[in-house]
Design a protein around this motif. Structure first.
Motif, PDB file in Angstrom:
ATOM      1  N   VAL A 266      -2.880   5.760   4.240  1.00  0.00           N
ATOM      2  CA  VAL A 266      -3.872   5.023   3.025  1.00  0.00           C
ATOM      3  C   VAL A 266      -4.771   5.545   2.412  1.00  0.00           C
ATOM      4  CG1 VAL A 266      -5.260   3.146   3.054  1.00  0.00           C
ATOM      5  CG2 VAL A 266      -3.609   2.821   4.439  1.00  0.00           C
TER       6      VAL A 266
ATOM      7  N   LEU B 199       0.711  -1.261  -0.085  1.00  0.00           N
ATOM      8  CA  LEU B 199      -0.120  -0.144   0.078  1.00  0.00           C
ATOM      9  C   LEU B 199       0.909   1.290  -0.257  1.00  0.00           C
ATOM     10  CD1 LEU B 199      -2.593  -0.928   2.449  1.00  0.00           C
ATOM     11  CD2 LEU B 199      -2.692  -0.880  -0.010  1.00  0.00           C
TER      12      LEU B 199
ATOM     13  N   HIS C 172       1.599   7.808  -8.275  1.00  0.00           N
ATOM     14  CA  HIS C 172       1.136   6.326  -8.513  1.00  0.00           C
ATOM     15  C   HIS C 172       1.966   6.182 -10.208  1.00  0.00           C
ATOM     16  CE1 HIS C 172      -1.554   5.263  -5.551  1.00  0.00           C
ATOM     17  NE2 HIS C 172      -2.053   6.565  -5.603  1.00  0.00           N
TER      18      HIS C 172
ATOM     19  N   TRP D  29      -4.463   6.873  -1.667  1.00  0.00           N
ATOM     20  CA  TRP D  29      -5.391   5.838  -2.507  1.00  0.00           C
ATOM     21  C   TRP D  29      -6.602   6.621  -2.829  1.00  0.00           C
ATOM     22  CZ3 TRP D  29      -3.344   2.069  -5.417  1.00  0.00           C
ATOM     23  CH2 TRP D  29      -1.881   1.616  -4.780  1.00  0.00           C
ATOM     24  N   TRP D  30      -6.967   7.470  -2.042  1.00  0.00           N
ATOM     25  CA  TRP D  30      -8.330   7.987  -2.065  1.00  0.00           C
ATOM     26  C   TRP D  30      -8.157   9.573  -2.550  1.00  0.00           C
ATOM     27  CZ3 TRP D  30     -12.081  10.161   1.908  1.00  0.00           C
ATOM     28  CH2 TRP D  30     -13.316  10.022   1.414  1.00  0.00           C
TER      29      TRP D  30
END
Length: 502
Positions: free
Chosen positions: A402, A91, A485, A406-407
């Motif tokens: 996290v 992650l 990313h 990722w959000w």
């Protein structure tokens, strides 16, 4: 163990650490050298250094002590401490390296464009670092008292001085060499005596534990702890998720050249930790047979030091005990070095003016405060205190990382609310446990192992508040997410991110 052999072992470890640190001084010239070793550390060197700083007093002494006292339930400690790197690998590791930040507060500001979130993250980094440093200094005192009879504060001061000298001399580049060496010393210091201990156990007829122990100590959830099922699951949650929130671990991934190297580093770390954590369980089980008096006296953290003398004795027992003592001091020094660098980096950037001089001043503050707290605080089993630090990290930085990675809808208001809710509640539970506890009943269980309720609260608060404040999504969130990313070759704005000053 004779006093002479124990003192010799400590002196050799300290002198070696200082000499290796002095070598790093020759290579440290820039601010980037001090903070992240100019991002040039190879995966094997970095993994060894991570193993060196991650395997703290809790790993070297505390895990075996808790297994001795509580049995099978405590096997989750080494499992969780190792498994946390798998979560980190999947992650966090590569996106975090691509962020280009120096510290966790740097990442928080880069992702959320908020100085308020940055300052809150800085406070939590310092709190977790000091909370983690306390048991290192306390354990150093226990070891030095065991081998020399000196007051406990002497060991803490010795470790603090050596760590300060190494960090002041060369920063991250210097301690990378020190910690890599110390991982292999710690592995040898536990693995070599185990061979002789198992041979002595076999020569004694391979005795087993009693029927009473088999029904309680050797079976999961069969001990005498209150609410063992809750405590076990909360411990698992804290160790699995807390690893990714430990500032002295995360700063290591900033030293890799790129995201691919960060992932390779994590894979190597999993192998190194897996090899090491096979050993504390053996010491705990043998301690149940040969050192049961340590349970009654509350000195279970000494089981690793006591076993060579109890089971072997003589000159060989003294030499093996000296080797274990050397490994214990290596654990204190390496973990304290990593924590000091991470705390000093945050203090230097967010409170002082930045640069090498500020980093050096911050280093002094980073070791003095926990040294004073270690002398004043009520003594708890070392692994318990470290477990509390994991709970705070899991309740604050885990959801921030996290969701932040990722959000894209995470907002500065949501992150701030989650940090205050999760990190604040976990910190309050920790302070209550250390200063006032231990408590009995459900209140005691919830305070001693808070991760099971503080981690979900932190995630829920961050998500709900972010959804309620869509206008607080940073304007440049798309560019930031691409940077986190996209492969390095396609990444936008690959230069190191620098914090804004306001």
């Amino acid at each position: 163990m004779s006093t002479a052999s124990g003192v010799t072992a400590v002196v050799l470890v300290v002198v070696t650490a200082v000499l290796i640190g002095a070598f790093g001084l020759r290579l440290s010239r820039t601010t980037s050298d001090f903070y992240v070793a100019s991002r040039t550390v190879s995966p094997l060197w970095n993994a060894s250094a991570i193993g060196g700083e991650y395997l703290s007093a809790a790993s070297f002494l505390g895990a075996a002590g808790l297994i001795l006292a509580y049995g099978a339930d405590m096997l989750w400690l080494p499992v969780g401490w190792t498994g946390g790197y798998l979560v980190l690998l999947v992650l966090v590791s590569a996106p975090l390296r691509r962020s280009g930040a120096y510290t966790l507060p740097d990442f928080a500001e880069a992702r959320l464009s908020s100085m308020t979130v940055r300052r809150t993250a800085s406070v939590l980094v310092v709190l977790i670092g000091w909370l983690y440093l306390m048991p290192q200094f306390q354990s150093a005192g226990v070891v030095l008292r065991t081998i020399t009879g000196a007051p406990e504060w002497v060991g803490g001061v010795l470790v603090a001085v050596v760590v300060a000298v190494n960090v002041l001399s060369g920063g991250m580049r210097s301690i990378t060499f020190v910690q890599a060496f110390q991982y292999w010393l710690k592995l040898t210091a536990l693995a070599l005596p185990v061979i002789f201990l198992l041979l002595a156990w076999r020569d004694a007829g391979a005795p087993g534990i009693s029927e009473h122990d088999a029904a309680s100590w050797a079976l999961p959830l069969g001990g005498e702890r209150e609410y063992p099922l809750y405590a076990t699951y909360s411990l698992i949650l804290a160790t699995f998720l807390g690893t990714m929130g430990l500032p002295h671990v995360l700063v290591r991934f900033y030293t890799n050249p790129d995201g691919r190297a960060a992932r390779r580093t994590t894979l190597v770390v999993l192998s190194l930790l897996g090899a090491f954590y096979l050993l504390p369980a053996i010491y705990g089980a043998l301690g149940r047979l040969y050192t049961p008096d340590l349970i009654a006296s509350g000195r279970t953290d000494e089981v690793v030091l006591a076993l060579p003398g109890r089971m072997i004795g003589g000159t060989l027992g003294d030499l093996l005990a000296a080797l274990v003592t050397a490994g214990a001091f290596a654990a204190f020094l390496s973990t304290s070095s990593g924590l000091t660098v991470s705390v000093a980096g945050v203090i230097a950037q967010d409170i002082l003016r930045g640069g090498v001089r500020s980093f050096q001043l911050a280093t002094v503050a980073a070791v003095i405060v926990p040294l004073v707290l270690a002398a004043a605080a009520r003594s708890l089993p070392v692994a318990d205190v470290v477990g509390l630090a994991f709970a705070v990290a899991a309740s604050s930085f885990c959801p921030l990382l996290v969701l932040g990675i990722w959000w894209w809808r995470l907002t500065s208001t949501g992150a701030m609310a989650g940090l205050l809710a999760g990190g604040g509640l976990a910190s309050a539970a920790v302070v209550t446990t250390i200063v006032i506890g231990p408590h009995s009943g459900w209140a005691g269980a919830l305070l001693a192992q808070p991760a099971a309720w503080t981690v979900p609260i932190a995630f829920v608060v961050m998500i709900v508040v972010s959804l309620a404040t869509p206008g607080k999504v940073p304007a440049d969130v798309t560019r930031t997410m691409v940077r986190l990313h996209a492969p390095e070759g396609l990444n936008v704005n690959r230069g190191d991110w620098r914090p804004r000053r306001s």
